[in-house]
Scaffold this active site. Structure first.
Site, PDB file in Angstrom:
ATOM      1  N   SER A  39      16.606  52.618  19.140  1.00 49.37           N
ATOM      2  CA  SER A  39      16.539  52.368  20.589  1.00 49.37           C
ATOM      3  C   SER A  39      15.129  52.660  21.092  1.00 49.37           C
ATOM      4  O   SER A  39      14.180  52.702  20.290  1.00 49.37           O
ATOM      5  CB  SER A  39      17.569  53.245  21.314  1.00 49.37           C
ATOM      6  N   ASN A  40      14.969  52.858  22.379  1.00 51.61           N
ATOM      7  CA  ASN A  40      13.650  53.196  22.938  1.00 51.61           C
ATOM      8  C   ASN A  40      13.840  54.145  24.111  1.00 51.61           C
ATOM      9  O   ASN A  40      14.960  54.542  24.435  1.00 51.61           O
ATOM     10  CB  ASN A  40      12.905  51.917  23.346  1.00 51.61           C
ATOM     11  N   TYR A  41      12.742  54.483  24.770  1.00 55.12           N
ATOM     12  CA  TYR A  41      12.780  55.546  25.780  1.00 55.12           C
ATOM     13  C   TYR A  41      13.137  55.071  27.194  1.00 55.12           C
ATOM     14  O   TYR A  41      13.033  55.842  28.143  1.00 55.12           O
ATOM     15  CB  TYR A  41      11.416  56.242  25.844  1.00 55.12           C
ATOM     16  N   SER A  42      13.517  53.830  27.355  1.00 56.33           N
ATOM     17  CA  SER A  42      13.791  53.345  28.721  1.00 56.33           C
ATOM     18  C   SER A  42      14.900  54.173  29.371  1.00 56.33           C
ATOM     19  O   SER A  42      15.952  54.403  28.782  1.00 56.33           O
ATOM     20  CB  SER A  42      14.196  51.874  28.683  1.00 56.33           C
TER      21      SER A  42
ATOM     22  N   ALA B 195      14.452  47.217  28.512  1.00 51.57           N
ATOM     23  CA  ALA B 195      13.632  47.269  27.300  1.00 51.57           C
ATOM     24  C   ALA B 195      14.588  46.938  26.146  1.00 51.57           C
ATOM     25  O   ALA B 195      15.261  47.812  25.604  1.00 51.57           O
ATOM     26  CB  ALA B 195      13.018  48.641  27.138  1.00 51.57           C
TER      27      ALA B 195
END
Ligand code: PMT
Length: 411
Positions: free
Chosen positions: A215-218, A282
């Protein structure tokens, strides 16, 4: 009023001395205020007083004096772009005549012409009663009213001439109240009112196994701010949210998803019916080709993960949208990413893209502020300063509204 950019035009009337108080009231409410002072106005109120209370330089002549520290040769355009509303108080017979004739020989008259369509203009004529009622002044007022300006009639009372009659400028508190109402009504007649808006927000998660994911930091803050702002403007908003910990904005339909594939299926269901699609999520570009059932063992020193490309949700919308639909995207890039953002605008067939600078301190993932540069499909570029995500959302929606207004003028 918080975060609103207000320009006050001051003309040469005795009531000009009350305007520093109006500036203070607006600043207390959280507005940013800039003043355009006519030559006549400068006889009644000092530039220094206005600069002190507004904490901004005062704008007078259209041409900046050469060799000054801050050379900005197109201030008449940038001020018109900057303003969320223009208040002209006191407005003299002379300025009313110049504005109605379309003259632009000082900063106030020039920015009046460059003001973005749909922004409220409130004009407070203040002068001797006979002057106010004269056919020429009334004709100019009528012309300005047909152009969409709100003319607030002067009050009756004691005038500077010693006479009693109509002609007095309303008190600053009343001007503030009229401005607040106009900004509120402006929202009521937003081109977004009644439009079906879809916003994607937050990250997506791609399963590696039953307990791990990519995943990512959004955080979803930017997308949620957009959904909130669009809903406040009267749009019917659907928010397709990845896994985030944020409350649903009032009056917004929220559909929670986890993976890109899920987000894509839900989004596709709105492709035909929505008027505006904003991709603020994101989205994970890749997913593991074969996620493990259960939990992966940790026996191997090295494991290989094969990733396959996910569908591009926004491009899917951009490629199939009809002439009345609008597609808006984001491009999260480092400082030098403008060109890459432009390429995404073209390749995904978008109408507008927000180049989103990221450093995770002032802009981008998780933080409460953002630094956006808006790029239109016509090549127009608007650089926004560091703003709260709520304020950045308002600016982005202003740009979308402008697209709708342009389409109304040139269908
Ligand atoms: O959520 P926050 O913490 O508030 O952070 C906000 C944000 C930084 C996530 C947001 O403002 C932002 O920039 N979102 C887009 C980030 C991004 O992934 O950009 P991109 O260059 O990878 O994608 C370009 C555009 O295509 C985006 O609008 C994206 O939503 C969309 N896209 C991308 C890939 C994909 N498979 N499907 C898509 O729809």
């Amino acid at each position: 009023m918080r975060g609103k950019n207000i320009v006050i035009g001051i003309c040469g009337g005795i009531a000009a001395y009350k305007i520093p108080h109006l500036v203070r009231l607006l600043k207390k409410k959280g507005a940013h205020v800039r003043v355009a002072l006519t030559e006549g106005g400068a006889h009644f109120v000092s530039e220094l007083a206005l600069a002190t209370v507004s904490e901004e330089p005062v704008y007078g002549k259209i041409f900046p004096p050469m060799g000054t520290e801050r050379m900005d040769f197109t201030r008449h355009i940038s001020l018109g772009e900057w303003a969320d509303a223009l208040v002209i108080a006191p407005a003299t017979a002379n300025t009313l005549a110049r504005l109605s004739a379309g003259l632009c020989d000082d900063m106030l008259s020039a920015l009046f012409i460059t003001l973005r369509p749909g922004k409220p203009v409130l004009i407070f004529p203040a002068m001797d009663g006979q002057m106010f009622l004269s056919p020429s002044v009334q004709r100019n007022i009528a012309t300005l009213a047909t152009q969409g300006c709100s003319i607030i009639n002067p009050e009756s009372g004691e005038l500077a001439s010693g006479l009693c009659g109509v002609g007095r400028m309303p008190e600053p508190e009343a001007i503030l109240a009229a401005l607040e109402e106009a900004l509120h009504e402006n929202r009521e007649c937003s081109p977004l009112r009644g439009k079906r808006v879809v916003v994607t927000a937050g990250p997506t998660r791609e399963k590696i196994d039953g307990v791990r994911f990519i995943s990512n930091y959004s955080s979803g803050k930017m997308g949620f701010a957009l959904a909130r702002a669009a809903s406040k403007r009267g749009a019917l908003v659907t928010l397709i949210a990845g896994p985030v910990h944020l409350p649903t904005p009032p009056d917004v339909e929220r559909l929670d998803v986890e993976s890109t594939a899920e987000m894509n299926v839900i989004a596709e269901g709105f492709f035909k019916s929505c008027d505006l699609f904003i991709g603020a999520a994101a989205v994970s570009d890749y997913r593991p080709a074969m996620p493990y059932e259960g939990k992966m063992k940790k026996d191997d020193e090295i494991i290989e993960l094969t990733l396959v490309k996910n569908p591009d949700i926004l491009a899917g919308f951009g490629m199939q949208k009809n002439a009345s639909q609008i597609a808006v995207g984001f491009a999260l890039e480092t400082r030098t990413g403008l060109e890459s953002a432009r390429k995404k605008l073209v390749s995904k067939n978008l109408d507008l893209i927000a180049f989103n600078f990221f450093d995770r301190k002032t802009s981008g993932f998780e933080v409460d502020t953002n630094i956006l540069t808006l790029i239109g499909s016509d090549g127009a570029i608007t650089e926004l300063p560091q703003l709260t995500k709520d304020a950045a959302a308002e600016k982005l929606l202003d740009a979308v509204e402008l697209l709708y207004l342009k389409r109304t003028v040139n269908p």
